[in-house]
Enzyme design. Structure first.
Site, PDB file in Angstrom:
ATOM      1  N   ASP A 188       0.812  -1.211   0.000  1.00  0.00           N
ATOM      2  CA  ASP A 188       0.000   0.000   0.000  1.00  0.00           C
ATOM      3  C   ASP A 188       0.850   1.267   0.000  1.00  0.00           C
ATOM      4  OD1 ASP A 188      -2.009  -1.858   0.294  1.00  0.00           O
ATOM      5  OD2 ASP A 188      -3.111  -0.702   1.780  1.00  0.00           O
ATOM      6  N   SER A 223      -7.967   3.222   5.914  1.00  0.00           N
ATOM      7  CA  SER A 223      -6.894   2.537   6.624  1.00  0.00           C
ATOM      8  C   SER A 223      -7.458   1.868   7.862  1.00  0.00           C
ATOM      9  CB  SER A 223      -5.814   3.544   7.022  1.00  0.00           C
ATOM     10  OG  SER A 223      -4.970   3.031   8.019  1.00  0.00           O
ATOM     11  N   ASP A 283      -1.151  -6.622   2.793  1.00  0.00           N
ATOM     12  CA  ASP A 283      -2.607  -6.634   2.809  1.00  0.00           C
ATOM     13  C   ASP A 283      -3.274  -7.465   1.721  1.00  0.00           C
ATOM     14  OD1 ASP A 283      -1.919  -4.749   4.652  1.00  0.00           O
ATOM     15  OD2 ASP A 283      -3.301  -3.222   3.960  1.00  0.00           O
ATOM     16  N   LYS A 284      -2.946  -7.214   0.455  1.00  0.00           N
ATOM     17  CA  LYS A 284      -3.707  -7.807  -0.643  1.00  0.00           C
ATOM     18  C   LYS A 284      -3.181  -9.166  -1.062  1.00  0.00           C
ATOM     19  CE  LYS A 284      -5.911  -3.945  -0.511  1.00  0.00           C
ATOM     20  NZ  LYS A 284      -5.094  -3.290   0.531  1.00  0.00           N
ATOM     21  N   CYS A 308       3.077  -4.299   8.526  1.00  0.00           N
ATOM     22  CA  CYS A 308       2.825  -3.279   9.543  1.00  0.00           C
ATOM     23  C   CYS A 308       2.508  -3.932  10.882  1.00  0.00           C
ATOM     24  CB  CYS A 308       1.667  -2.387   9.122  1.00  0.00           C
ATOM     25  SG  CYS A 308       1.903  -1.576   7.537  1.00  0.00           S
TER      26      CYS A 308
END
Length: 571
Positions: free
Chosen positions: A88, A478, A130-131, A201
Site C-alpha cells: 500500500d 486505513s 494486505d492484498k 505493519c
C-alpha cells in the site's frame, strides 16, 4: 479420524508415460536436473510475492528457500512461483492509489495461470502484505487443490524520543504535516525509526487482521498468527507448513472442505473480537464467492457485531503491542476465548476440527486477550450502517467506545470528487466545523479500483477538525481508528448511481452509529429528479489492467469479484 492416503498414480501432475505432455515435461525437468524419482513426487507451488521495493516482502526469498527444503524433506517436489507484490505504501503513487485493490485479483489470476496451467498438486502460500493474503486465498478457493498459508510475520517498530513509532503513525503524521500540525523534521525523524525489521505493519491493520483471518478460516496452521518476522517461531512454522502441505496432498485435503459457511462466520467473529480491519469484510466476501459459498459476509458481520465483544485492544485501537498479543496467544487465544460462540466442528488444514485444535490452548495474559465475561468493550468496534445515503451498506470503524467518542453527527454536505480537492479546501480554510465531507468517485468502479480516503481523514485531524466534521466516502479506509466519525465503502457507489452520486453541497446528512443509520435528508421527489439526470460514467481507461478491472468488477457486496456469476447478481 485419519484420512485415507492417495498413491502417486492418482496425482494430477503425473502424466501417462509416453504421452506428449509427459515427454516435453520430462525433457524440461531433466534439463533442470530433476530425476525420474523426483518427477513422481507431489509437486507443490511455493507462491512467493518477494519484492525489493517494500520491506514487507524483502525477507520472503529466504522463507521460500527454507520452505522448499522442508517440502523436499517431506517427500515433495517444490516449484517456486512469483506474483505481484502490492505494498500500500509503495504502489499507491500511481493512478490515485487505485492499483492496490485490483492487484488482489491479479495475484489470484497469476496463481491460477501458473498452477492450474502446470497441473501442480498443492500450494504453499507465503503471506505478507494486505492484498497478498486475500489474493492467495481466492486462488486457493478457486483451484481447490491442497493449500496452506504460511504467515510470514510482522515488522518490528521503533521509538523516537522514548515514544513508540510505527509505519501507520508515519502515515497519520504525514496527514498532520500537510496541515502544518507536524513539522517536516519530526516527520522525517519518524521515517528513520518506524521500521526496524522486515515484515508487515505491526499494528492490527489489514495485514495482521488477514493473517488472523487465515488461521480462523482453518487455512493456516494452529497458532500461526501473528508472528514476528524472521523469529524462531516463524521459522518453526515455515518448516512445519512445508511438511504438512505434502501430507495434505496425499490426504487430498482441499480448501473447499475447509472454507465452509461456518469457517467464514468464525473468521468474522475473530476479526470483530480483535477489532480488526474493515477491509477483511470485502476480502472474505471475495473468497466466499471463489469458494462457491452462498453467504452474504456483510450480513454476517452485521449480525455477529451485535453479540461479539471486543477481546483485544492492539494498536491502533488500544495500548497493547502486536508482540504482547502474540505472547498472550494470538488469534488462537482469541478463538479459545470465543469458543462458546464459534462453530468448532469446522475442519482445518491440520486435518482436525477447530475444537481439536483448541483443546489444550491456554491464554497467557488475561488483560491482553480478555475473557468473554470481562471484555475490553461490549459494543461493536465495526458497525455497518444502512439508510437513504447507503441503501446497501456503509462501514464505521469505531474501535473502543469512550465517553468522548462521537457516535452521531448531522450537518450540511461538502462534496468533493477527489481527495486532492478536499485536502486543498482544507488547507485553504474553506472547510467548516459541523460539515459532512462527502468524498466520492473512489469506489471499485469509480476509482477504478477503490481509492483510499485515509489521507484526507488524517489531514482533517491534523487541521484540528477531527472531532468536528464527519467524512463519508465510497472509498476504502486505513485500519487506523479516527477521532471523528468516518463512514467508508458506502454502497451503492458513485459509479453505480448510488445516492452518494446525488448529494449536493448543503444537503443535510445524519449519521447515527447507535441506530446503525446514515440518511440523506432530501425529499424523495427531489432525489428522483437528480437520479434521472445522473449520467453513468464512461470507463476511465482504454487499456491496461485497470481497464479490464473497471469493466468486469462486481460491487463490494459481492466481494469486488471478477467472477461472472457475481456480476450478474448486481444487475
Amino acid at each position: 479420524m485419519a484420512r485415507a492416503r492417495r498413491d502417486a498414480a492418482s496425482l494430477r501432475s503425473n502424466f501417462e508415460p509416453g504421452t506428449s505432455r509427459w515427454a516435453v515435461r520430462r525433457a524440461q525437468w531433466r534439463a533442470l536436473g530433476l530425476s525420474d524419482a523426483d518427477m513422481v513426487k507431489p509437486k507443490i507451488a511455493v507462491v512467493n510475492t518477494s519484492s525489493e521495493m517494500a520491506i514487507c516482502f524483502s525477507h520472503l526469498d529466504g522463507i521460500a528457500a527454507r520452505a522448499k527444503d522442508a517440502i523436499r524433506a517431506a517427500g515433495g517436489l517444490p516449484f517456486e512461483i512469483r506474483t505481484a507484490a502490492p505494498s500500500d505504501f509503495i504502489i499507491s503513487a500511481g493512478r490515485r492509489a487505485t492499483y492496490i485493490l485490483p492487484t488482489r485479483d491479479l495475484i489470484a489470476n497469476d496463481i491460477e495461470v501458473q498452477v492450474e496451467g502446470a497441473q501442480l498438486d498443492g500450494m504453499l502460500m507465503l503471506t505478507s502484505c494486505d492484498k497478498t493474503v486475500p489474493g492467495q486465498l481466492m486462488a486457493a478457493a478457486r483451484l481447490d487443490i491442497p493449500t496452506l498459508m504460511v504467515i510470514c510475520g510482522y515488522q518490528s517498530s521503533g521509538e523516537l524520543d522514548g515514544e513508540h513509532v510505527d509505519i501507520e503513525e508515519v502515515f497519520l503524521h504525514a496527514g498532520y504535516h500537510a496541515q502544518g500540525a507536524t513539522s517536516f523534521e519530526r516527520l522525517r525523524d519518524m521515517t528513520e525509526h518506524a521500521i526496524q525489521s522486515p515484515g508487515v505493519c505491526s499494528g492490527m491493520g489489514t495485514a495482521n487482521s488477514m493473517h488472523s483471518v487465515a488461521e480462523a478460516l482453518g487455512m493456516a496452521l494452529a497458532g500461526a498468527a501473528p508472528v514476528a518476522a524472521n523469529s524462531a517461531a516463524m521459522w518453526a512454522q515455515v518448516e512445519a507448513a512445508g511438511s504438512r502441505i505434502v501430507d495434505m496432498v496425499w490426504e487430498d485435503l482441499r480448501p473447499r472442505e475447509i472454507l465452509t459457511a461456518a469457517a467464514f462466520r468464525n473468521a468474522a467473529r475473530v476479526n470483530l473480537a480483535q477489532a480488526g480491519s474493515i477491509n477483511c469484510i470485502k476480502h472474505l466476501q471475495a473468497i466466499a464467492v471463489e469458494a462457491g459459498v452462498n453467504l452474504d459476509v456483510y450480513e454476517v458481520f452485521d449480525t455477529e457485531s451485535r453479540r461479539v465483544p471486543v477481546l483485544t485492544a492492539v494498536r491502533p485501537i488500544g495500548p497493547h503491542s502486536i508482540e504482547a498479543f502474540e505472547a498472550a496467544g494470538g488469534a488462537r487465544g482469541t478463538m479459545k476465548r470465543l469458543e462458546p460462540l464459534l462453530e468448532t466442528e469446522a475442519l482445518t488444514c491440520t486435518g482436525q476440527t477447530l475444537a481439536e485444535n483448541l483443546s489444550d490452548v491456554r491464554v497467557a495474559d488475561d488483560d491482553v486477550i480478555r475473557p468473554l465475561d470481562d471484555p475490553h468493550g461490549t459494543e461493536a468496534a465495526i458497525v455497518l450502517l444502512t439508510g437513504s445515503l447507503a441503501p446497501r451498506t456503509g462501514i464505521v470503524k469505531v474501535g473502543l467506545r469512550t465517553p468522548d467518542r462521537k457516535l452521531a453527527f448531522r450537518g450540511p454536505a461538502r462534496v468533493f470528487e477527489s481527495s486532492a480537492d478536499a485536502e486543498a479546501a482544507l488547507k485553504a480554510g474553506r472547510i467548516r466545523r459541523g460539515e459532512v465531507l462527502v468524498l466520492r468517485r473512489q469506489g471499485v468502479r469509480g476509482g477504478p479500483g477503490m481509492g483510499g480516503a485515509s489521507r484526507l481523514v488524517f489531514a482533517v485531524e491534523g487541521a484540528g477538525l477531527g472531532a468536528d466534521v464527519a467524512v463519508v466516502t465510497d472509498g476504502q479506509l486505513s485500519g487506523l481508528v479516527n477521532k471523528g466519525l468516518v463512514v467508508g465503502e458506502v454502497q451503492p457507489e458513485w459509479a453505480d448511481g448510488g445516492p452518494i452520486a446525488l448529494v449536493r453541497d448543503g444537503d443535510m446528512i445524519a449519521i447515527d452509529v447507535t441506530a446503525r443509520s446514515i440518511e440523506l435528508e432530501v425529499p424523495a421527489q427531489e432525489l428522483d429528479w437528480r437520479r434521472a439526470a445522473f449520467v453513468p460514467p464512461e470507463p476511465t481507461s482504454d487499456s491496461g489492467w485497470l481497464s479490464i478491472y473497471e469493466r468486469t468488477v462486481s460491487d463490494l457486496r459481492h466481494g469486488a469479484s471478477l467472477i461472472p456469476d457475481a456480476r450478474k447478481k448486481d444487475s
